[in-house]
Design a protein around this motif. Structure first.
Motif, PDB file in Angstrom:
ATOM      1  N   LEU A 133       0.826  -1.205   0.000  1.00 51.87           N
ATOM      2  CA  LEU A 133       0.000   0.000   0.000  1.00 51.87           C
ATOM      3  C   LEU A 133       0.864   1.260   0.000  1.00 51.87           C
ATOM      4  O   LEU A 133       0.525   2.246  -0.660  1.00 51.87           O
ATOM      5  CB  LEU A 133      -0.974  -0.020   1.171  1.00 51.87           C
ATOM      6  N   LYS A 134       1.980   1.230   0.701  1.00 49.31           N
ATOM      7  CA  LYS A 134       2.899   2.376   0.661  1.00 49.31           C
ATOM      8  C   LYS A 134       3.435   2.574  -0.750  1.00 49.31           C
ATOM      9  O   LYS A 134       3.565   3.710  -1.219  1.00 49.31           O
ATOM     10  CB  LYS A 134       4.060   2.170   1.638  1.00 49.31           C
ATOM     11  N   ALA A 135       3.751   1.499  -1.439  1.00 50.88           N
ATOM     12  CA  ALA A 135       4.262   1.597  -2.812  1.00 50.88           C
ATOM     13  C   ALA A 135       3.198   2.147  -3.755  1.00 50.88           C
ATOM     14  O   ALA A 135       3.514   2.891  -4.694  1.00 50.88           O
ATOM     15  CB  ALA A 135       4.746   0.229  -3.296  1.00 50.88           C
ATOM     16  N   MET A 136       1.927   1.809  -3.513  1.00 46.36           N
ATOM     17  CA  MET A 136       0.842   2.254  -4.399  1.00 46.36           C
ATOM     18  C   MET A 136       0.364   3.668  -4.070  1.00 46.36           C
ATOM     19  O   MET A 136      -0.357   4.275  -4.862  1.00 46.36           O
ATOM     20  CB  MET A 136      -0.337   1.275  -4.330  1.00 46.36           C
ATOM     21  N   ARG A 137       0.786   4.199  -2.929  1.00 44.10           N
ATOM     22  CA  ARG A 137       0.361   5.533  -2.488  1.00 44.10           C
ATOM     23  C   ARG A 137       0.692   6.570  -3.563  1.00 44.10           C
ATOM     24  O   ARG A 137       1.820   6.662  -4.029  1.00 44.10           O
ATOM     25  CB  ARG A 137       1.048   5.861  -1.174  1.00 44.10           C
ATOM     26  N   GLY A 138      -0.331   7.344  -3.967  1.00 45.78           N
ATOM     27  CA  GLY A 138      -0.147   8.390  -4.966  1.00 45.78           C
ATOM     28  C   GLY A 138      -0.001   7.872  -6.390  1.00 45.78           C
ATOM     29  O   GLY A 138       0.299   8.645  -7.294  1.00 45.78           O
ATOM     30  N   GLN A 139      -0.228   6.584  -6.600  1.00 41.04           N
ATOM     31  CA  GLN A 139      -0.056   5.948  -7.906  1.00 41.04           C
ATOM     32  C   GLN A 139      -1.383   5.353  -8.385  1.00 41.04           C
ATOM     33  O   GLN A 139      -2.327   5.218  -7.622  1.00 41.04           O
ATOM     34  CB  GLN A 139       0.981   4.817  -7.820  1.00 41.04           C
ATOM     35  N   SER A 140      -1.384   4.926  -9.645  1.00 45.30           N
ATOM     36  CA  SER A 140      -2.530   4.204 -10.209  1.00 45.30           C
ATOM     37  C   SER A 140      -2.158   2.749 -10.431  1.00 45.30           C
ATOM     38  O   SER A 140      -0.997   2.424 -10.672  1.00 45.30           O
ATOM     39  CB  SER A 140      -2.962   4.817 -11.543  1.00 45.30           C
ATOM     40  N   SER A 168      -1.721   9.312   4.604  1.00 48.24           N
ATOM     41  CA  SER A 168      -0.676   9.412   5.632  1.00 48.24           C
ATOM     42  C   SER A 168      -0.328   8.040   6.199  1.00 48.24           C
ATOM     43  O   SER A 168      -1.121   7.094   6.118  1.00 48.24           O
ATOM     44  CB  SER A 168      -1.147  10.323   6.766  1.00 48.24           C
ATOM     45  N   ASP A 169       0.837   7.941   6.806  1.00 45.95           N
ATOM     46  CA  ASP A 169       1.221   6.716   7.499  1.00 45.95           C
ATOM     47  C   ASP A 169       0.259   6.427   8.645  1.00 45.95           C
ATOM     48  O   ASP A 169      -0.064   5.266   8.915  1.00 45.95           O
ATOM     49  CB  ASP A 169       2.656   6.823   8.028  1.00 45.95           C
ATOM     50  N   ALA A 170      -0.220   7.481   9.308  1.00 42.06           N
ATOM     51  CA  ALA A 170      -1.161   7.294  10.414  1.00 42.06           C
ATOM     52  C   ALA A 170      -2.468   6.675   9.913  1.00 42.06           C
ATOM     53  O   ALA A 170      -3.021   5.777  10.557  1.00 42.06           O
ATOM     54  CB  ALA A 170      -1.438   8.635  11.108  1.00 42.06           C
ATOM     55  N   PHE A 171      -2.963   7.148   8.763  1.00 40.34           N
ATOM     56  CA  PHE A 171      -4.176   6.552   8.201  1.00 40.34           C
ATOM     57  C   PHE A 171      -3.922   5.089   7.852  1.00 40.34           C
ATOM     58  O   PHE A 171      -4.750   4.214   8.147  1.00 40.34           O
ATOM     59  CB  PHE A 171      -4.679   7.291   6.954  1.00 40.34           C
ATOM     60  N   LEU A 172      -2.781   4.804   7.239  1.00 42.77           N
ATOM     61  CA  LEU A 172      -2.459   3.437   6.844  1.00 42.77           C
ATOM     62  C   LEU A 172      -2.465   2.506   8.062  1.00 42.77           C
ATOM     63  O   LEU A 172      -3.038   1.414   8.012  1.00 42.77           O
ATOM     64  CB  LEU A 172      -1.109   3.375   6.124  1.00 42.77           C
ATOM     65  N   GLU A 173      -1.862   2.929   9.154  1.00 43.23           N
ATOM     66  CA  GLU A 173      -1.823   2.086  10.356  1.00 43.23           C
ATOM     67  C   GLU A 173      -3.230   1.875  10.927  1.00 43.23           C
ATOM     68  O   GLU A 173      -3.576   0.771  11.341  1.00 43.23           O
ATOM     69  CB  GLU A 173      -0.883   2.683  11.402  1.00 43.23           C
ATOM     70  N   GLY A 213     -11.438   0.541   2.955  1.00 41.77           N
ATOM     71  CA  GLY A 213     -10.505   0.675   1.842  1.00 41.77           C
ATOM     72  C   GLY A 213     -10.919   1.730   0.837  1.00 41.77           C
ATOM     73  O   GLY A 213     -10.082   2.243   0.084  1.00 41.77           O
ATOM     74  N   SER A 214     -12.183   2.098   0.819  1.00 43.01           N
ATOM     75  CA  SER A 214     -12.631   3.159  -0.090  1.00 43.01           C
ATOM     76  C   SER A 214     -11.891   4.469   0.185  1.00 43.01           C
ATOM     77  O   SER A 214     -11.697   5.288  -0.713  1.00 43.01           O
ATOM     78  CB  SER A 214     -14.146   3.373   0.017  1.00 43.01           C
ATOM     79  N   GLN A 215     -11.446   4.652   1.428  1.00 43.93           N
ATOM     80  CA  GLN A 215     -10.740   5.882   1.787  1.00 43.93           C
ATOM     81  C   GLN A 215      -9.305   5.924   1.261  1.00 43.93           C
ATOM     82  O   GLN A 215      -8.639   6.956   1.364  1.00 43.93           O
ATOM     83  CB  GLN A 215     -10.724   6.056   3.303  1.00 43.93           C
ATOM     84  N   LEU A 216      -8.829   4.831   0.697  1.00 42.20           N
ATOM     85  CA  LEU A 216      -7.486   4.815   0.121  1.00 42.20           C
ATOM     86  C   LEU A 216      -7.420   5.516  -1.236  1.00 42.20           C
ATOM     87  O   LEU A 216      -6.344   5.829  -1.714  1.00 42.20           O
ATOM     88  CB  LEU A 216      -6.998   3.368  -0.069  1.00 42.20           C
ATOM     89  N   PHE A 217      -8.568   5.777  -1.840  1.00 35.17           N
ATOM     90  CA  PHE A 217      -8.601   6.219  -3.232  1.00 35.17           C
ATOM     91  C   PHE A 217      -9.049   7.661  -3.402  1.00 35.17           C
ATOM     92  O   PHE A 217      -9.875   8.156  -2.651  1.00 35.17           O
ATOM     93  CB  PHE A 217      -9.519   5.295  -4.042  1.00 35.17           C
ATOM     94  N   GLU A 218      -8.494   8.285  -4.437  1.00 37.51           N
ATOM     95  CA  GLU A 218      -8.986   9.600  -4.833  1.00 37.51           C
ATOM     96  C   GLU A 218      -9.934   9.480  -6.012  1.00 37.51           C
ATOM     97  O   GLU A 218     -10.778  10.346  -6.213  1.00 37.51           O
ATOM     98  CB  GLU A 218      -7.833  10.556  -5.153  1.00 37.51           C
TER      99      GLU A 218
END
Length: 181
Positions: free
Chosen positions: A81-88, A119-124, A147-152
Motif C-alpha cells: 500500500l505504501k508503494a501504491m500511495r499516490g499511484q494508479s 498518511s502513514d497514520a491513516f495506513l496504520e 478501503g474506499s478511503q485509500l482512493f482519490e
C-alpha cells in the motif's frame, strides 16, 4: 453480486492450480491472465457437472509493470500500500461461462484505481481496523469497506472492482436464454 441481481446459483469451489496457470502465462498480460484463470475454473467445475451453466471468475492486479499477488502478511500489505500511495494501478476482472465441458463465453473488464497520498497514520489505522481479512484481497483493500478511503478516484465499473464484470455476464446469460430478456 449475483444474488443481488436476482440470479439463482450455488457455489462449487474449482480445485485448480492457479500457480501453474500463472507460470505458463505472460506476466505482462494481467487482463489475459484474469480471463484464463476464469476459464480454467469454469471448465474444472463444468467437467463435473456438464449440464450446469458454470461461471468462473478471477481478478488480477497490475501495478508498476508487474502482476501483484495477494499479500502473505500485514507487513507485506503495508509495504504494498505504501508503494501504491499516490499511484494508479489496474484491476482486471475476468469471467467465463462453461456448459457441457466447453467455454461458451469469456470476457474481462478493467478498472483504473487512483490511490490517494494517504498518511502513514491513516495506513496504520486502516490495517488495524481491517486486519488479516485484507490478505484475501489482491490489492489489500476492500472498496466496499474502509478501503474506499485509500482512493482519490476509480475509473470503471464498481462490480469490476468487486471482482466480476457483472453487466457482460448478465448480458451473456440473457443471450443464452438462461435469464429472461
Amino acid at each position: 453480486m449475483l444474488e443481488g441481481a436476482g440470479v439463482p446459483f450455488s457455489v462449487q469451489v474449482a480445485d485448480v492450480d492457479e500457480d501453474a496457470v500463472k507460470a505458463t502465462h505472460d506476466p505482462a498480460d494481467a487482463a489475459g491472465l484474469a480471463v484464463e484463470l476464469a476459464r480454467v475454473k469454469a471448465l474444472a467445475v463444468s467437467r463435473h457437472d456438464p449440464e450446469a451453466w458454470v461461471l468462473g471468475a478471477d481478478q488480477t492486479l497490475a501495478f508498476g509493470g508487474g502482476l501483484v499477488s495477494k499479500a502473505a502478511s500485514l507487513d507485506e500489505a503495508r509495504d504494498r500500500l505504501k508503494a501504491m500511495r499516490g499511484q494508479s494501478h489496474y484491476l482486471h476482472s475476468g469471467a467465463a461461462l462453461a456448459c457441457n465441458g466447453q467455454i461458451v463465453w469469456s470476457g474481462v473488464d478493467t478498472a483504473t484505481m487512483r490511490v490517494r497520498d494517504f498518511s502513514d497514520a491513516f495506513l496504520e489505522a486502516y490495517l488495524t481496523a481491517e486486519g488479516t481479512g485484507l490478505l484475501a484481497c489482491v490489492g489489500s483493500y476492500r472498496l466496499e469497506g474502509m478501503g474506499s478511503q485509500l482512493f482519490e478516484a476509480v475509473e470503471g465499473d464498481y462490480f469490476t472492482v468487486l471482482g466480476l464484470p457483472l453487466w457482460p455476464v448478465l448480458a451473456e446469460l440473457r443471450r443464452a436464454g438462461v435469464l429472461a430478456t
